[in-house]
Design a protein around this motif. Structure first.
Motif, PDB file in Angstrom:
ATOM      1  N   LEU A  41       6.719  31.425  11.566  1.00  0.00           N
ATOM      2  CA  LEU A  41       7.021  30.083  12.055  1.00  0.00           C
ATOM      3  C   LEU A  41       8.462  29.837  12.491  1.00  0.00           C
ATOM      4  O   LEU A  41       8.710  29.045  13.399  1.00  0.00           O
ATOM      5  CB  LEU A  41       6.691  29.048  10.971  1.00  0.00           C
ATOM      6  N   SER A  78      -2.079  34.080  12.088  1.00  0.00           N
ATOM      7  CA  SER A  78      -2.155  32.941  13.003  1.00  0.00           C
ATOM      8  C   SER A  78      -2.559  31.683  12.237  1.00  0.00           C
ATOM      9  O   SER A  78      -3.207  31.745  11.190  1.00  0.00           O
ATOM     10  CB  SER A  78      -3.154  33.218  14.119  1.00  0.00           C
ATOM     11  N   LEU A  79      -2.145  30.552  12.777  1.00  0.00           N
ATOM     12  CA  LEU A  79      -2.457  29.255  12.178  1.00  0.00           C
ATOM     13  C   LEU A  79      -2.971  28.342  13.279  1.00  0.00           C
ATOM     14  O   LEU A  79      -2.359  28.247  14.340  1.00  0.00           O
ATOM     15  CB  LEU A  79      -1.206  28.637  11.552  1.00  0.00           C
ATOM     16  N   ASP A  80      -4.083  27.668  13.013  1.00  0.00           N
ATOM     17  CA  ASP A  80      -4.538  26.702  14.000  1.00  0.00           C
ATOM     18  C   ASP A  80      -4.019  25.314  13.608  1.00  0.00           C
ATOM     19  O   ASP A  80      -3.824  25.007  12.434  1.00  0.00           O
ATOM     20  CB  ASP A  80      -6.070  26.710  14.134  1.00  0.00           C
ATOM     21  N   TYR A  81      -3.777  24.510  14.614  1.00  0.00           N
ATOM     22  CA  TYR A  81      -3.141  23.209  14.401  1.00  0.00           C
ATOM     23  C   TYR A  81      -3.940  22.325  13.446  1.00  0.00           C
ATOM     24  O   TYR A  81      -3.372  21.750  12.519  1.00  0.00           O
ATOM     25  CB  TYR A  81      -2.955  22.491  15.746  1.00  0.00           C
ATOM     26  N   ASP A  82      -5.241  22.202  13.644  1.00  0.00           N
ATOM     27  CA  ASP A  82      -6.051  21.312  12.806  1.00  0.00           C
ATOM     28  C   ASP A  82      -6.048  21.753  11.349  1.00  0.00           C
ATOM     29  O   ASP A  82      -5.913  20.931  10.442  1.00  0.00           O
ATOM     30  CB  ASP A  82      -7.484  21.234  13.331  1.00  0.00           C
ATOM     31  N   PHE A  84      -3.749  23.615   9.858  1.00  0.00           N
ATOM     32  CA  PHE A  84      -2.400  23.428   9.332  1.00  0.00           C
ATOM     33  C   PHE A  84      -2.152  21.961   9.003  1.00  0.00           C
ATOM     34  O   PHE A  84      -1.654  21.625   7.933  1.00  0.00           O
ATOM     35  CB  PHE A  84      -1.363  23.920  10.346  1.00  0.00           C
ATOM     36  N   PHE A  85      -2.539  21.067   9.912  1.00  0.00           N
ATOM     37  CA  PHE A  85      -2.331  19.641   9.699  1.00  0.00           C
ATOM     38  C   PHE A  85      -3.109  19.148   8.478  1.00  0.00           C
ATOM     39  O   PHE A  85      -2.585  18.393   7.660  1.00  0.00           O
ATOM     40  CB  PHE A  85      -2.738  18.855  10.946  1.00  0.00           C
ATOM     41  N   GLU A  88      -1.387  20.421   5.381  1.00  0.00           N
ATOM     42  CA  GLU A  88      -0.129  19.696   5.175  1.00  0.00           C
ATOM     43  C   GLU A  88      -0.385  18.302   4.614  1.00  0.00           C
ATOM     44  O   GLU A  88       0.319  17.850   3.709  1.00  0.00           O
ATOM     45  CB  GLU A  88       0.627  19.602   6.500  1.00  0.00           C
TER      46      GLU A  88
END
Length: 109
Positions: A41, A78-82, A84-85, A88
């Motif tokens: 990141l 890899s990390l997908d946005y959804d 990760f969100f 978080e």
């Protein structure tokens, strides 16, 4: 990077159900996951020597842990946005200090 590290730990456990986090392994697993998350990141990172020192292990072990953890993750950091969100938001809900910025803003001025 902390959220990503938690995602990596969850992913490792889902890929390898036999993986157990114990009082003896938690610092090694988390510092390794954090190392990988930071490398993925951040633009500016600390080297493995730093993470070894913080994690309380020798540099050789940190290097070995990094490779083994990557193998456990099948080299997929890899990390997908959804995802990760969502992770978080879960961390922020669990953290009693998540309202610090709001209370600090109201106290200033």
């Amino acid at each position: 990077a902390y959220t990503a590290a938690l995602i990596y730990l969850r992913r490792a456990q889902s890929l390898h159900s036999h993986l157990r986090v114990t009082e003896y392994s938690v610092h090694r697993l988390f510092s390794t996951a954090l190392l990988l998350a930071t490398k993925y990141l951040d633009d500016k990172i600390y080297g493995n020597v730093y993470y070894a020192r913080v994690g309380g292990v020798e540099i050789e072990e940190m290097n070995s842990l990094e490779i083994e953890f990557l193998k456990v993750l099948r080299f997929d950091v890899s990390l997908d946005y959804d995802g990760f969100f969502a992770a978080e938001q879960g961390v922020l809900k669990a953290c009693p200090l998540s309202d610090v910025s709001d209370s600090t803003d109201s106290e200033v001025g």
